[in-house]
Design a protein around this motif. Structure first.
Motif, mmCIF file in Angstrom:
data_model
loop_
_atom_site.group_PDB
_atom_site.id
_atom_site.type_symbol
_atom_site.label_atom_id
_atom_site.label_comp_id
_atom_site.label_asym_id
_atom_site.label_seq_id
_atom_site.Cartn_x
_atom_site.Cartn_y
_atom_site.Cartn_z
ATOM 1 N N GLN A 1 1.048 -1.052 -0.119
ATOM 2 C CA GLN A 1 0.113 0.124 0.004
ATOM 3 C C GLN A 1 0.720 1.473 0.294
ATOM 4 O O GLN A 1 0.342 2.039 -1.003
ATOM 5 N N GLU B 1 0.759 4.323 -2.553
ATOM 6 C CA GLU B 1 0.430 5.638 -2.597
ATOM 7 C C GLU B 1 1.902 6.584 -3.359
ATOM 8 O O GLU B 1 1.505 7.245 -3.940
ATOM 9 N N HIS C 1 0.877 6.580 -7.444
ATOM 10 C CA HIS C 1 0.547 7.860 -7.212
ATOM 11 C C HIS C 1 0.920 9.155 -7.178
ATOM 12 O O HIS C 1 0.528 9.805 -7.922
ATOM 13 N N GLU D 1 -9.078 6.635 3.039
ATOM 14 C CA GLU D 1 -9.339 6.447 1.558
ATOM 15 C C GLU D 1 -10.714 7.120 1.382
ATOM 16 O O GLU D 1 -10.621 8.112 0.319
ATOM 17 N N GLN E 1 -9.682 4.978 -6.188
ATOM 18 C CA GLN E 1 -10.290 5.233 -5.495
ATOM 19 C C GLN E 1 -11.269 3.624 -5.275
ATOM 20 O O GLN E 1 -11.622 3.638 -4.241
ATOM 21 N N GLU F 1 -9.829 1.177 -3.767
ATOM 22 C CA GLU F 1 -9.238 1.657 -2.810
ATOM 23 C C GLU F 1 -9.794 1.269 -1.432
ATOM 24 O O GLU F 1 -9.808 0.457 -0.356
HETATM 25 FE FE FE2 Z 1 -4.784 5.515 -1.297
#
Ligand code: FE2
Ligand code: FE2
Length: 169
Positions: free
Chosen positions: A46, A50, A53, A94, A127, A130
């Motif tokens: 995770q 991120e 992203h 999230e 999202q 997520e």
């Molecule tokens: Fe996230």
């Protein structure tokens, strides 16, 4: 190509994605300390997600000929009452991210910036996944409650998660 308002807003989100990474790294540390290596692995993946992203947005701003700025970050929460508490905190986080991505999309639409809208679409879809991932794990954790064997089975399952780079996804 990008208004200053859009650059500033995406820049804020780049920093927020890195802050998100920091939160998940802190959760990884919690799970390592709790001897739950599978959950620690899930949080490590995770963390990488991120950061990817943040990088995707970073590249977009740079390719648009604009400037990215790194900002100071708040200390993440390091202690959790239970695995369920950690994943519920992740889901709550999230949901905040989803709201922020939606706000970015609203801004891109107001400014009729098509490139930004197409770019942000990927994050809107991301999202959904997520929140779904966190919801799924929370449901499993609630089902096993205090059962140690059930917890170990979930931990085993989460040990299988591997990071998939965005370009190859
Ligand atoms: Fe996230
Ligand atoms: Fe993210």
């Amino acid at each position: 190509m990008l208004s200053q308002k859009l650059v500033d807003s995406i820049n804020d989100q780049i920093n927020f994605e890195i802050h998100s990474a920091l939160i998940y790294k802190a959760m990884q540390a919690y799970f390592e300390a709790e001897d739950l290596p599978g959950m620690a692995n899930w949080m490590e993946v995770q963390f990488q997600e991120e950061m990817s992203h943040a990088d995707k947005m970073f590249q977009f701003v740079c390719e648009s000929g604009c400037r990215v700025k790194m900002l100071a970050m708040d200390e993440p929460q390091n202690e959790y009452a239970s695995p369920l508490d950690a994943f519920q905190t992740a889901l709550a986080h999230e949901k905040i991210v989803t709201g922020r991505i939606n706000n970015l999309m609203n801004l891109a639409q107001e400014e009729k910036n098509h490139a930004a809208q197409i770019f942000l679409q990927w994050f809107v879809t991301e999202q959904v996944e997520e929140e779904s991932n966190a919801n799924h794990i929370i449901a499993q954790l609630k089902r096993v409650k205090e059962d140690g064997r059930g917890l170990m089975m979930i931990d085993q399952e989460l040990s299988k998660r591997v990071f998939v780079p965005i370009a190859a996804a």
